[in-house]
Design a protein around this motif. Structure first.
Motif, mmCIF file in Angstrom:
data_model
loop_
_atom_site.group_PDB
_atom_site.id
_atom_site.type_symbol
_atom_site.label_atom_id
_atom_site.label_comp_id
_atom_site.label_asym_id
_atom_site.label_seq_id
_atom_site.Cartn_x
_atom_site.Cartn_y
_atom_site.Cartn_z
ATOM 1 N N SER A 127 22.877 57.901 40.998
ATOM 2 C CA SER A 127 23.269 59.289 40.803
ATOM 3 C C SER A 127 22.419 59.818 39.664
ATOM 4 O O SER A 127 21.872 59.030 38.885
ATOM 5 C CB SER A 127 24.771 59.401 40.506
ATOM 6 N N PRO A 128 22.258 61.132 39.548
ATOM 7 C CA PRO A 128 21.319 61.682 38.563
ATOM 8 C C PRO A 128 21.510 61.148 37.149
ATOM 9 O O PRO A 128 20.556 60.899 36.436
ATOM 10 C CB PRO A 128 21.590 63.191 38.634
ATOM 11 N N GLY A 129 22.752 60.908 36.737
ATOM 12 C CA GLY A 129 22.989 60.472 35.372
ATOM 13 C C GLY A 129 22.820 58.989 35.120
ATOM 14 O O GLY A 129 22.807 58.553 33.981
ATOM 15 N N ASN A 130 22.719 58.154 36.175
ATOM 16 C CA ASN A 130 22.685 56.718 35.912
ATOM 17 C C ASN A 130 21.466 56.002 36.478
ATOM 18 O O ASN A 130 21.399 54.791 36.440
ATOM 19 C CB ASN A 130 23.976 56.051 36.412
ATOM 20 N N SER A 131 20.503 56.724 37.017
ATOM 21 C CA SER A 131 19.393 56.048 37.688
ATOM 22 C C SER A 131 18.587 55.156 36.751
ATOM 23 O O SER A 131 18.175 54.070 37.117
ATOM 24 C CB SER A 131 18.470 57.062 38.373
ATOM 25 N N LYS A 132 18.364 55.573 35.514
ATOM 26 C CA LYS A 132 17.608 54.756 34.552
ATOM 27 C C LYS A 132 18.337 53.439 34.302
ATOM 28 O O LYS A 132 17.740 52.364 34.293
ATOM 29 C CB LYS A 132 17.434 55.543 33.253
ATOM 30 N N LYS A 133 19.664 53.527 34.118
ATOM 31 C CA LYS A 133 20.453 52.321 33.832
ATOM 32 C C LYS A 133 20.399 51.351 35.005
ATOM 33 O O LYS A 133 20.184 50.160 34.830
ATOM 34 C CB LYS A 133 21.898 52.721 33.512
ATOM 35 N N GLU A 134 20.591 51.882 36.227
ATOM 36 C CA GLU A 134 20.588 51.014 37.400
ATOM 37 C C GLU A 134 19.210 50.406 37.647
ATOM 38 O O GLU A 134 19.075 49.241 37.970
ATOM 39 C CB GLU A 134 21.018 51.794 38.647
ATOM 40 N N MET A 135 18.186 51.214 37.516
ATOM 41 C CA MET A 135 16.844 50.755 37.867
ATOM 42 C C MET A 135 16.248 49.826 36.822
ATOM 43 O O MET A 135 15.420 48.991 37.134
ATOM 44 C CB MET A 135 15.918 51.950 38.086
ATOM 45 N N ASP A 136 16.657 49.978 35.605
ATOM 46 C CA ASP A 136 16.029 49.209 34.534
ATOM 47 C C ASP A 136 16.965 48.119 34.022
ATOM 48 O O ASP A 136 16.825 46.944 34.368
ATOM 49 C CB ASP A 136 15.631 50.177 33.411
#
Length: 199
Positions: A127-136
């Motif tokens: 989701s727009p707010g969590n993509s960095k956390k999930e991907m990294d």
């Protein structure tokens, strides 16, 4: 007497915490603990995220109905243990709530409240707010913890990236996109139709 914390502002967000601390938090915000650091979760998922999660859950529920595995969806605590430390509450510094996960070793959920150790399959819907956390961060966490298979679901692109653990490293398979049917690597008979995920 346990000292519950009811306001997240009473915590020092620069400090490192453990699961022993986490279980005393009774505030309304949902958080995850990643290597001891607090990460606030995005607000309640939007309708699209909820629908995608429900559609994937239907596929998993149908497939695992009579099998000795359990399917869980958020909010459900998954405690990822450090192989160099014990599984004691004060030694566990990572607590995540994947959108969906499948667990074969039912000993990992022996207390009926949480999973202690790596699920076999973890699915995260971006989701727009969590993509960095999930991907990294989470990619590295799941790889390090030994999650056999990790699906990253992209609602905007209507695609699913599948990563399979080989000798401690994730190998990315060909992404599944609209019009395609794909199989789980860890559970080869589990198939999903991309078009039915993103209805």
């Amino acid at each position: 007497m346990e000292n519950f914390i009811t306001d997240i502002n009473d915590l020092d967000l620069n400090k490192k915490y453990s699961y022993a601390d986490y279980i005393l938090w009774k505030f309304k915000e949902r958080v995850e603990l990643i290597k001891g650091k607090i990460f606030k979760m995005s607000p309640a998922p939007n309708v699209s995220h909820q629908e995608i999660s429900r559609n994937i859950n239907r596929v998993l529920d149908y497939y695992f109905l009579d099998k000795p595995c359990k399917v869980f969806y958020a909010p459900f605590d998954v405690l990822l243990t450090d192989k160099k430390k014990s599984s004691a509450d004060n030694d566990i510094q990572t607590v995540v709530q994947p959108d969906l996960c499948v667990i074969s070793d039912l000993e990992k959920i022996a207390d009926g409240k949480k999973c202690v150790g790596a699920p076999d399959l973890v699915i995260e819907i971006l989701s727009p707010g969590n993509s960095k956390k999930e991907m990294d961060y989470k990619f590295d966490l799941y790889q390090e913890a030994g999650v056999s298979e990790y699906w990253l679901v992209y609602p905007e692109e209507k695609s699913v990236n599948i990563f399979v653990l080989k000798e401690g490293q994730y190998i990315g398979l060909k992404p599944a996109s609209e019009g395609q049917i794909f199989n789980s690597h860890h559970f080869p008979e589990l198939t999903a139709d991309v078009d039915k995920i993103f209805i």
